[in-house]
Motif scaffolding. Structure first.
Motif, PDB file in Angstrom:
ATOM      1  N   TRP A  83       0.479   1.102 -10.945  1.00  0.00           N
ATOM      2  CA  TRP A  83       1.682   1.454 -10.202  1.00  0.00           C
ATOM      3  C   TRP A  83       2.792   0.494 -10.599  1.00  0.00           C
ATOM      4  CZ3 TRP A  83      -3.150   0.945  -8.036  1.00  0.00           C
ATOM      5  CH2 TRP A  83      -3.721   2.116  -7.515  1.00  0.00           C
TER       6      TRP A  83
ATOM      7  N   GLU B 215       0.820  -1.212   0.000  1.00  0.00           N
ATOM      8  CA  GLU B 215       0.000   0.000   0.000  1.00  0.00           C
ATOM      9  C   GLU B 215       0.856   1.266   0.000  1.00  0.00           C
ATOM     10  OE1 GLU B 215      -3.442   1.740  -0.628  1.00  0.00           O
ATOM     11  OE2 GLU B 215      -3.323  -0.419  -0.341  1.00  0.00           O
ATOM     12  N   GLU B 216       1.977   1.236   0.710  1.00  0.00           N
ATOM     13  CA  GLU B 216       2.846   2.419   0.780  1.00  0.00           C
ATOM     14  C   GLU B 216       3.539   2.740  -0.553  1.00  0.00           C
ATOM     15  OE1 GLU B 216       5.309  -1.066   2.344  1.00  0.00           O
ATOM     16  OE2 GLU B 216       3.286  -0.318   2.681  1.00  0.00           O
ATOM     17  N   GLN B 217       3.488   1.790  -1.498  1.00  0.00           N
ATOM     18  CA  GLN B 217       4.066   2.027  -2.824  1.00  0.00           C
ATOM     19  C   GLN B 217       3.051   2.618  -3.813  1.00  0.00           C
ATOM     20  OE1 GLN B 217       7.313   1.695  -3.755  1.00  0.00           O
ATOM     21  NE2 GLN B 217       7.680   1.320  -1.587  1.00  0.00           N
ATOM     22  N   ARG B 218       1.800   2.721  -3.383  1.00  0.00           N
ATOM     23  CA  ARG B 218       0.748   3.282  -4.242  1.00  0.00           C
ATOM     24  C   ARG B 218       0.782   4.814  -4.145  1.00  0.00           C
ATOM     25  NH1 ARG B 218      -3.023  -0.917  -5.475  1.00  0.00           N
ATOM     26  NH2 ARG B 218      -2.473  -2.759  -4.255  1.00  0.00           N
ATOM     27  N   ILE B 219       1.865   5.366  -4.625  1.00  0.00           N
ATOM     28  CA  ILE B 219       2.060   6.805  -4.569  1.00  0.00           C
ATOM     29  C   ILE B 219       2.155   7.361  -5.989  1.00  0.00           C
ATOM     30  CG2 ILE B 219       3.123   6.786  -2.265  1.00  0.00           C
ATOM     31  CD1 ILE B 219       5.862   6.834  -3.641  1.00  0.00           C
ATOM     32  N   ILE B 220       1.967   8.655  -6.107  1.00  0.00           N
ATOM     33  CA  ILE B 220       1.938   9.321  -7.417  1.00  0.00           C
ATOM     34  C   ILE B 220       3.203   9.033  -8.227  1.00  0.00           C
ATOM     35  CG2 ILE B 220       1.896  11.572  -8.570  1.00  0.00           C
ATOM     36  CD1 ILE B 220      -0.798  10.975  -7.481  1.00  0.00           C
ATOM     37  N   SER B 221       4.364   9.060  -7.581  1.00  0.00           N
ATOM     38  CA  SER B 221       5.616   8.865  -8.331  1.00  0.00           C
ATOM     39  C   SER B 221       5.741   7.462  -8.916  1.00  0.00           C
ATOM     40  CB  SER B 221       6.826   9.188  -7.450  1.00  0.00           C
ATOM     41  OG  SER B 221       6.869   8.333  -6.331  1.00  0.00           O
ATOM     42  N   ASN B 222       5.002   6.501  -8.385  1.00  0.00           N
ATOM     43  CA  ASN B 222       5.021   5.135  -8.922  1.00  0.00           C
ATOM     44  C   ASN B 222       3.868   4.874  -9.891  1.00  0.00           C
ATOM     45  OD1 ASN B 222       7.275   4.480  -7.432  1.00  0.00           O
ATOM     46  ND2 ASN B 222       6.097   3.636  -5.729  1.00  0.00           N
ATOM     47  N   GLN B 223       3.010   5.857 -10.051  1.00  0.00           N
ATOM     48  CA  GLN B 223       1.834   5.685 -10.901  1.00  0.00           C
ATOM     49  C   GLN B 223       2.181   5.993 -12.359  1.00  0.00           C
ATOM     50  OE1 GLN B 223      -1.635   7.373  -9.112  1.00  0.00           O
ATOM     51  NE2 GLN B 223      -2.817   7.241 -10.988  1.00  0.00           N
TER      52      GLN B 223
ATOM     53  N   THR C  85       7.055  -0.413  -9.632  1.00  0.00           N
ATOM     54  CA  THR C  85       8.323  -0.188  -8.933  1.00  0.00           C
ATOM     55  C   THR C  85       9.324  -1.225  -9.431  1.00  0.00           C
ATOM     56  OG1 THR C  85       7.725  -1.640  -7.091  1.00  0.00           O
ATOM     57  CG2 THR C  85       7.211   0.710  -6.830  1.00  0.00           C
TER      58      THR C  85
ATOM     59  N   LYS D 134      -5.848   2.910 -12.691  1.00  0.00           N
ATOM     60  CA  LYS D 134      -4.608   3.294 -12.019  1.00  0.00           C
ATOM     61  C   LYS D 134      -3.633   2.129 -12.081  1.00  0.00           C
ATOM     62  CE  LYS D 134      -6.368   6.757  -8.880  1.00  0.00           C
ATOM     63  NZ  LYS D 134      -6.547   7.161  -7.482  1.00  0.00           N
TER      64      LYS D 134
END
Length: 135
Positions: free
Chosen positions: A54, A37-45, A56, A52
């Motif tokens: 994501w 869940e912590e990897q679901r950020i804008i920079s990984n999208q 990494t 959506k």
């Protein structure tokens, strides 16, 4: 992820019609490991996808890249799984030389997708190539 690109090619060669390939794409969505869940950020999208998405990656000491990802949609997630299988365990140079669209055509997938899904796949491929080339 258990499958490699050769195994994926064998599987898709055995599927005779779009409905079978479609079902298998949905099944492939299940092979992606749980995405934190912590990897679901804008920079990984990844922008420009129907759902959506994501993405990494990690690079080991031998410069081998391993990607992980997730999507809110089952079809997009299955397509993402295919792209990740094709990209994983390669160097940046090998990824740059991989013709992902050729592979998807060989699997008889790309031509059956809507224009928006094709664009989303192209955006995923571009992100993988960008991440590989930058690191």
């Amino acid at each position: 992820m258990e499958l490699n690109s050769t195994e994926l090619r064998i599987i898709f060669d055995q599927l005779s019609n779009w409905q079978d390939r479609y079902r298998h794409i949905i099944q492939l969505a299940k092979v992606l490991p749980n995405f934190p869940e912590e990897q679901r950020i804008i920079s990984n999208q990844i922008e420009g996808c129907e759902n959506k998405v994501w993405l990494t990656y990690k690079k080991n000491s031998k410069q081998i890249l391993t990607f992980t990802g997730d999507s809110e949609g089952r079809i997009v997630k299955g397509l993402l799984a295919i792209i990740i299988i094709l990209a994983n365990n390669k160097t940046a140079e090998q990824i740059a030389q991989t013709d992902f669209l050729f592979e998807l055509k060989a699997f008889k997938i790309i031509d059956e997708l809507s224009q928006s899904r094709q664009l989303g796949l192209y955006n995923i491929i571009q992100r993988i190539k960008l991440l590989a080339s930058n690191h």
